[in-house]
Design a protein around this motif. Structure first.
Motif, PDB file in Angstrom:
ATOM      1  N   ALA A  29       0.834  -1.205   0.000  1.00 25.17           N
ATOM      2  CA  ALA A  29       0.000   0.000   0.000  1.00 25.17           C
ATOM      3  C   ALA A  29       0.866   1.250   0.000  1.00 25.17           C
ATOM      4  CB  ALA A  29      -0.938   0.003   1.205  1.00 25.17           C
ATOM      5  N   VAL A  32       2.419   1.704  -3.477  1.00 28.01           N
ATOM      6  CA  VAL A  32       1.458   2.250  -4.442  1.00 28.01           C
ATOM      7  C   VAL A  32       1.280   3.741  -4.203  1.00 28.01           C
ATOM      8  CG1 VAL A  32      -0.972   2.227  -5.143  1.00 28.01           C
ATOM      9  CG2 VAL A  32       0.264   0.073  -4.847  1.00 28.01           C
ATOM     10  N   GLN A  33       1.123   4.142  -2.950  1.00 31.91           N
ATOM     11  CA  GLN A  33       0.964   5.563  -2.635  1.00 31.91           C
ATOM     12  C   GLN A  33       2.196   6.357  -3.045  1.00 31.91           C
ATOM     13  OE1 GLN A  33      -0.239   5.994   1.459  1.00 31.91           O
ATOM     14  NE2 GLN A  33      -1.985   4.630   1.176  1.00 31.91           N
ATOM     15  N   TRP A  93      -4.854   8.004  -5.638  1.00 33.26           N
ATOM     16  CA  TRP A  93      -4.135   8.085  -4.357  1.00 33.26           C
ATOM     17  C   TRP A  93      -5.129   8.153  -3.206  1.00 33.26           C
ATOM     18  CZ3 TRP A  93      -4.067  11.974  -0.634  1.00 33.26           C
ATOM     19  CH2 TRP A  93      -3.079  11.858   0.349  1.00 33.26           C
ATOM     20  N   THR A 121      -6.673   4.751  -2.601  1.00 32.59           N
ATOM     21  CA  THR A 121      -5.801   3.791  -1.904  1.00 32.59           C
ATOM     22  C   THR A 121      -5.710   4.112  -0.428  1.00 32.59           C
ATOM     23  OG1 THR A 121      -3.754   5.017  -2.370  1.00 32.59           O
ATOM     24  CG2 THR A 121      -4.400   3.308  -3.950  1.00 32.59           C
ATOM     25  N   HIS A 170      -7.220   1.479   2.460  1.00 35.11           N
ATOM     26  CA  HIS A 170      -6.307   0.895   3.441  1.00 35.11           C
ATOM     27  C   HIS A 170      -6.439   1.525   4.822  1.00 35.11           C
ATOM     28  CE1 HIS A 170      -4.496  -0.423  -0.353  1.00 35.11           C
ATOM     29  NE2 HIS A 170      -4.235  -1.502   0.340  1.00 35.11           N
TER      30      HIS A 170
END
Length: 151
Positions: free
Chosen positions: A4, A7-8, A121, A124, A128
């Motif tokens: 996570a 990805v961010q 963004w 995500t 999460h």
């Protein structure tokens, strides 16, 4: 670093690249627009400066939400300004008749991609549980926890 966070971080990097692209494209156009319509040139210069700050903040800020919001607002405003200037025109008789290749399409690309990257963004972070919720008495409650457990 978990997936996570990776990805961010990748989305922040893409956002920063879009902001730099936006800055470069509009900075190149400032001199011509200052001559054509002074206020448009000033708007391009201010927008370029703001997007440069956004790019830096996306790279260095621990909490980049303000940078994302600022960049999304400026990018959306630039898209709207582009469309209006080619349809109904802008104040004081500013009207453009074409797409101004390659600058027009490239600008729309980086501005639109910035907004989409911001939304990804944000998604995500929400998915999460990165956006905290607060229970009674303003105590922090992790996402998914029942606030009644903290009484």
């Amino acid at each position: 670093m978990n997936s996570a966070h990776a990805v961010q971080a990748a989305l922040r990097g893409l956002g920063a690249c879009c902001a730099i692209g936006n800055t470069a494209l509009h900075t190149l156009l400032v001199p011509d627009h200052l001559e054509e319509k002074f206020y448009i040139g000033i708007l391009f210069a201010v927008g370029s400066a703001v997007m440069l700050v956004v790019a830096i903040a996306l790279v260095v800020a621990k909490r980049p939400l303000a940078a994302w919001l600022t960049g999304a607002i400026v990018s959306t405003g630039m898209i709207v300004g582009f469309v209006l200037s080619r349809t109904v025109g802008l104040p004081f008789g500013y009207y453009e008749s074409g797409w101004e290749p390659p600058y027009g399409p490239l600008s729309l690309l980086v501005e639109g991609l910035f907004v989409l990257t911001f939304l990804a963004w944000l998604a995500t972070r929400t998915a999460h549980g990165a956006m905290p919720t607060y229970g009674p008495g303003r105590e922090r409650v992790s996402a998914g926890q029942d606030a009644s457990q903290h009484w």
